[in-house]
Design an enzyme around this catalytic site. Sequence first.
Site, PDB file in Angstrom:
ATOM      1  CB  SER A 144      -0.848  -0.031   1.276  1.00  0.00           C
ATOM      2  OG  SER A 144      -1.376   1.232   1.595  1.00  0.00           O
ATOM      3  CE1 TYR A 157      -4.941  -1.813   4.593  1.00  0.00           C
ATOM      4  CE2 TYR A 157      -3.568   0.122   4.239  1.00  0.00           C
ATOM      5  CZ  TYR A 157      -4.317  -0.929   3.729  1.00  0.00           C
ATOM      6  OH  TYR A 157      -4.423  -1.087   2.365  1.00  0.00           O
TER       7      TYR A 157
HETATM    8  P1  NDP Z   1     -11.744  -5.186  -1.313  1.00  0.00           P
HETATM    9  O1  NDP Z   1     -12.449  -4.957  -0.016  1.00  0.00           O
HETATM   10  O2  NDP Z   1     -12.518  -5.074  -2.576  1.00  0.00           O
HETATM   11  O3  NDP Z   1     -10.994  -6.563  -1.294  1.00  0.00           O
HETATM   12  C1  NDP Z   1     -10.600  -7.233  -0.147  1.00  0.00           C
HETATM   13  C2  NDP Z   1     -10.627  -8.699  -0.491  1.00  0.00           C
HETATM   14  O4  NDP Z   1     -10.089  -9.456   0.583  1.00  0.00           O
HETATM   15  C3  NDP Z   1     -12.046  -9.198  -0.733  1.00  0.00           C
HETATM   16  O5  NDP Z   1     -12.024  -9.978  -1.896  1.00  0.00           O
HETATM   17  C4  NDP Z   1     -12.367 -10.045   0.496  1.00  0.00           C
HETATM   18  O6  NDP Z   1     -13.232 -11.091   0.112  1.00  0.00           O
HETATM   19  C5  NDP Z   1     -10.969 -10.541   0.886  1.00  0.00           C
HETATM   20  N1  NDP Z   1     -10.826 -10.826   2.311  1.00  0.00           N
HETATM   21  C6  NDP Z   1     -10.887  -9.933   3.335  1.00  0.00           C
HETATM   22  N2  NDP Z   1     -10.736 -10.558   4.514  1.00  0.00           N
HETATM   23  C7  NDP Z   1     -10.574 -11.878   4.222  1.00  0.00           C
HETATM   24  C8  NDP Z   1     -10.397 -13.046   5.016  1.00  0.00           C
HETATM   25  N3  NDP Z   1     -10.335 -12.947   6.356  1.00  0.00           N
HETATM   26  N4  NDP Z   1     -10.261 -14.228   4.405  1.00  0.00           N
HETATM   27  C9  NDP Z   1     -10.328 -14.318   3.061  1.00  0.00           C
HETATM   28  N5  NDP Z   1     -10.493 -13.247   2.246  1.00  0.00           N
HETATM   29  C10 NDP Z   1     -10.625 -12.049   2.828  1.00  0.00           C
HETATM   30  O7  NDP Z   1     -10.567  -4.110  -1.293  1.00  0.00           O
HETATM   31  P2  NDP Z   1      -9.321  -3.840  -2.246  1.00  0.00           P
HETATM   32  O8  NDP Z   1      -9.458  -4.525  -3.531  1.00  0.00           O
HETATM   33  O9  NDP Z   1      -9.124  -2.397  -2.214  1.00  0.00           O
HETATM   34  O10 NDP Z   1      -8.152  -4.491  -1.391  1.00  0.00           O
HETATM   35  C11 NDP Z   1      -7.309  -5.521  -1.863  1.00  0.00           C
HETATM   36  C12 NDP Z   1      -5.917  -5.328  -1.292  1.00  0.00           C
HETATM   37  O11 NDP Z   1      -5.376  -4.102  -1.777  1.00  0.00           O
HETATM   38  C13 NDP Z   1      -5.868  -5.243   0.235  1.00  0.00           C
HETATM   39  O12 NDP Z   1      -4.733  -5.928   0.712  1.00  0.00           O
HETATM   40  C14 NDP Z   1      -5.717  -3.757   0.483  1.00  0.00           C
HETATM   41  O13 NDP Z   1      -5.084  -3.474   1.690  1.00  0.00           O
HETATM   42  C15 NDP Z   1      -4.860  -3.349  -0.702  1.00  0.00           C
HETATM   43  N6  NDP Z   1      -4.878  -1.933  -1.013  1.00  0.00           N
HETATM   44  C16 NDP Z   1      -6.012  -1.289  -1.439  1.00  0.00           C
HETATM   45  C17 NDP Z   1      -5.960   0.061  -1.734  1.00  0.00           C
HETATM   46  C18 NDP Z   1      -7.127   0.821  -2.233  1.00  0.00           C
HETATM   47  O14 NDP Z   1      -7.016   2.044  -2.395  1.00  0.00           O
HETATM   48  N7  NDP Z   1      -8.259   0.199  -2.491  1.00  0.00           N
HETATM   49  C19 NDP Z   1      -4.722   0.824  -1.582  1.00  0.00           C
HETATM   50  C20 NDP Z   1      -3.624   0.057  -1.138  1.00  0.00           C
HETATM   51  C21 NDP Z   1      -3.689  -1.265  -0.866  1.00  0.00           C
HETATM   52  P3  NDP Z   1     -14.361 -11.725   1.102  1.00  0.00           P
HETATM   53  O15 NDP Z   1     -14.965 -10.590   1.844  1.00  0.00           O
HETATM   54  O16 NDP Z   1     -15.284 -12.446   0.182  1.00  0.00           O
HETATM   55  O17 NDP Z   1     -13.596 -12.659   1.975  1.00  0.00           O
END
Ligand code: NDP
Length: 254
Positions: A144, A157
């Site tokens: 991130s 985070y």
């Molecule tokens: P989303 O919320 O769309 O994606 C998060 C994903 O993680 C979902 O698919 C969710 O699926 C899965 N997830 C969360 N907790 C669990 C768990 N305990 N077990 C299994 N799966 C899990 O957000 P983003 O696409 O934005 O985030 C994806 C990554 O990118 C993260 O690591 C985030 O920190 C990182 N990121 C995002 C940024 C942004 O601006 N959006 C910036 C920087 C980094 P489900 O709920 O079905 O389990």
Amino acid sequence: MDLCDLSGKVAVVTGGNGGIGLGMARGLAEAGAAVVVAARNRDKSAEAVAELEGRGARALAVEVEVTSEASCRALVQTTLAELGRLDILVNNAGTNLRKQPQEYALAEWHRILETNLTSAFMCCQAAYPAMVKAGAGKIINIGSMMSIFGASFTAPYAATKGGMVQLTRALACAWAKDNIQVNAVLPGWIDTALTVQGRRDIPGLEERVVARTPAGRWGHPDDFAGIAVFLAGPGSDFVTGTAIPVDGGYSVQG
Ligand code: NDP
């Protein structure tokens, strides 16, 4: 050699059912990889699989709770049983909770650390034997901007995302001998479910991100297709231990 050809390869994308994970899954699928969409929400995963299959890819939904070691190991076992191999692991599942540092309960701290960082370590450990057996592997860890900057409202985070970069470097050093490349991707501000609430809650965030980003916009999940293909394919065979911002220039703006 086609540097973008992933045919015959199998990729696991944690959190691959939406946001950045699905953006990467689309790229990997279009480059020819079979993709395992690994997340908790079955409906969202089924939808993602249908979309990837609609693009002509082989795709499979596997339910995983990334905070559970048994579940991470079962994810790898199911992948090997169903698809026969595991070449690419994308550790993308993540969560956030915005508060001032003094306001977090310890249980919240642990939940964020386990979901964002310990999960990646457990999935890497689970995937390692299959990659060693195959004689090659590609691991992509999602960091991130909080891997390089701080912010008042995101202490646990930021700790996980800084840790993700250091984990990447350590694994890259340890596993280079096994021909496994381990790299991190550092997204800028991306329009996904994770940032929707922040855009509502933090006054001016929407505009500040646009103003600071040289590209002049928020990122989209599909901005991650290309970097996923590069870091999963033969074009990155001598690239390991890096942390590559995909941020429209956010991190270099003076
Ligand atoms: P989303 O919320 O769309 O994606 C998060 C994903 O993680 C979902 O698919 C969710 O699926 C899965 N997830 C969360 N907790 C669990 C768990 N305990 N077990 C299994 N799966 C899990 O957000 P983003 O696409 O934005 O985030 C994806 C990554 O990118 C993260 O690591 C985030 O920190 C990182 N990121 C995002 C940024 C942004 O601006 N959006 C910036 C920087 C980094 P489900 O709920 O079905 O389990």
